[in-house]
Design a protein around this motif. Structure first.
Motif, PDB file in Angstrom:
ATOM      1  N   TYR A 200      -1.490 -23.790  43.369  1.00  0.00           N
ATOM      2  CA  TYR A 200      -0.220 -23.780  42.647  1.00  0.00           C
ATOM      3  C   TYR A 200       0.968 -23.776  43.606  1.00  0.00           C
ATOM      4  CZ  TYR A 200      -1.864 -23.470  37.837  1.00  0.00           C
ATOM      5  OH  TYR A 200      -2.418 -23.770  36.612  1.00  0.00           O
TER       6      TYR A 200
ATOM      7  N   ASP B 112       3.874 -26.416  43.378  1.00  0.00           N
ATOM      8  CA  ASP B 112       5.267 -25.955  43.261  1.00  0.00           C
ATOM      9  C   ASP B 112       6.141 -26.594  44.332  1.00  0.00           C
ATOM     10  OD1 ASP B 112       4.499 -24.337  41.140  1.00  0.00           O
ATOM     11  OD2 ASP B 112       4.462 -22.484  42.326  1.00  0.00           O
TER      12      ASP B 112
ATOM     13  N   ASP C 174      -2.696 -26.298  35.522  1.00  0.00           N
ATOM     14  CA  ASP C 174      -1.831 -26.703  34.419  1.00  0.00           C
ATOM     15  C   ASP C 174      -0.556 -27.306  35.004  1.00  0.00           C
ATOM     16  OD1 ASP C 174      -0.276 -26.975  32.175  1.00  0.00           O
ATOM     17  OD2 ASP C 174      -0.135 -24.824  31.757  1.00  0.00           O
TER      18      ASP C 174
ATOM     19  N   SER D  23       1.917 -28.574  33.211  1.00  0.00           N
ATOM     20  CA  SER D  23       2.979 -28.643  32.198  1.00  0.00           C
ATOM     21  C   SER D  23       4.304 -28.060  32.682  1.00  0.00           C
ATOM     22  CB  SER D  23       2.540 -27.945  30.912  1.00  0.00           C
ATOM     23  OG  SER D  23       2.300 -26.570  31.140  1.00  0.00           O
ATOM     24  N   ARG D  24       4.264 -27.146  33.636  1.00  0.00           N
ATOM     25  CA  ARG D  24       5.516 -26.549  34.139  1.00  0.00           C
ATOM     26  C   ARG D  24       6.104 -27.357  35.303  1.00  0.00           C
ATOM     27  NH1 ARG D  24       2.903 -21.262  37.190  1.00  0.00           N
ATOM     28  NH2 ARG D  24       2.768 -22.232  39.239  1.00  0.00           N
ATOM     29  N   HIS D  25       5.474 -28.468  35.641  1.00  0.00           N
ATOM     30  CA  HIS D  25       5.889 -29.282  36.786  1.00  0.00           C
ATOM     31  C   HIS D  25       6.406 -30.641  36.318  1.00  0.00           C
ATOM     32  CE1 HIS D  25       2.997 -26.360  38.505  1.00  0.00           C
ATOM     33  NE2 HIS D  25       3.817 -26.383  39.546  1.00  0.00           N
ATOM     34  N   ALA D  26       7.579 -30.637  35.695  1.00  0.00           N
ATOM     35  CA  ALA D  26       8.099 -31.869  35.081  1.00  0.00           C
ATOM     36  C   ALA D  26       8.362 -32.960  36.114  1.00  0.00           C
ATOM     37  CB  ALA D  26       9.383 -31.558  34.317  1.00  0.00           C
TER      38      ALA D  26
ATOM     39  N   ASP E 223       6.765 -30.204  43.393  1.00  0.00           N
ATOM     40  CA  ASP E 223       7.658 -30.309  42.240  1.00  0.00           C
ATOM     41  C   ASP E 223       9.098 -30.041  42.654  1.00  0.00           C
ATOM     42  OD1 ASP E 223       7.696 -30.585  39.203  1.00  0.00           O
ATOM     43  OD2 ASP E 223       8.785 -28.712  39.476  1.00  0.00           O
TER      44      ASP E 223
END
Length: 197
Positions: free
Chosen positions: A131, A135, A172, A174-177, A138
């Motif tokens: 992650y 991060d 996941d 989904s939090r990494h647009a 992203d």
């Protein structure tokens, strides 16, 4: 030339993508690593490390390690920045991919897909570091379309290979647009079928 690889491997896919994108002629030779096909005496005679991808050139030379292969295949192409500093920044991402991204993203995927482990069996530290890598990407991609700017480089190719498969490793996205946007645009640029998470 022959490219020996496993199409389930991101490291092998990036070699295939670059080969196709720059118009190289090659024969793909499937190697099933789970059946030990990269550990046969014949394969080890060609590549003593017993790893894929491995390229056997028509003149008998052999080249291994995915990022070395794509760096060689893409010389003089749009995938390597023309200026030296841009090329060095690309290399920075290539080294980071193998040291700080692939061991965690691909490592978790290997546990779940190849070894059929359950997500709760994953090493929490490996998941945390995976992650952390996602991060970082992203955050960077919120400021730039591709990793080095407005066009795809080998940095994008190398990191796309396993990032797009991260959900198969239990990650996941989904939090990494910005990362998800980049995956779609890089796949489109390379003509790679979209990976459904």
């Amino acid at each position: 030339m022959k490219i020996f690889g496993d199409l389930n491997s991101g490291n092998c896919l990036k070699v295939k993508w670059v080969s196709e994108a720059v118009g190289l002629r090659f024969t793909w030779v499937d190697v099933d690593i789970m059946k030990g096909e990269s550990r046969t005496p014949e394969f080890l005679a060609m590549n003593p490390a017993g790893q894929v991808p491995t390229v056997l050139f028509d003149d008998g030379r052999v080249l291994a390690q995915s990022n070395a292969i794509i760096r060689y295949f893409a010389r003089g192409s749009r995938f390597i920045p023309a200026d030296d500093f841009g090329a060095a920044m690309m290399d920075e991402w290539l080294f980071w991919e193998q040291y700080s991204h692939e061991p965690y993203i691909a490592g978790c995927r290997f546990q779940l897909v190849y070894l059929r482990r359950r997500p709760e069996e994953l090493d929490p530290e490996r998941v945390r570091r995976g992650y952390a890598a996602l991060d970082r990407m992203d955050e960077h991609l919120r400021k730039t379309r591709f990793l080095l700017g407005e066009s795809v480089s080998l940095a994008d190719v190398a990191l796309l290979a396993y990032t797009r498969l991260a959900p198969e490793g239990g990650f996941d996205l989904s939090r990494h647009a910005a990362l998800c946007r980049w995956i779609g645009e890089a796949e489109q640029d390379l003509g790679v079928a979209s990976q459904t998470a």
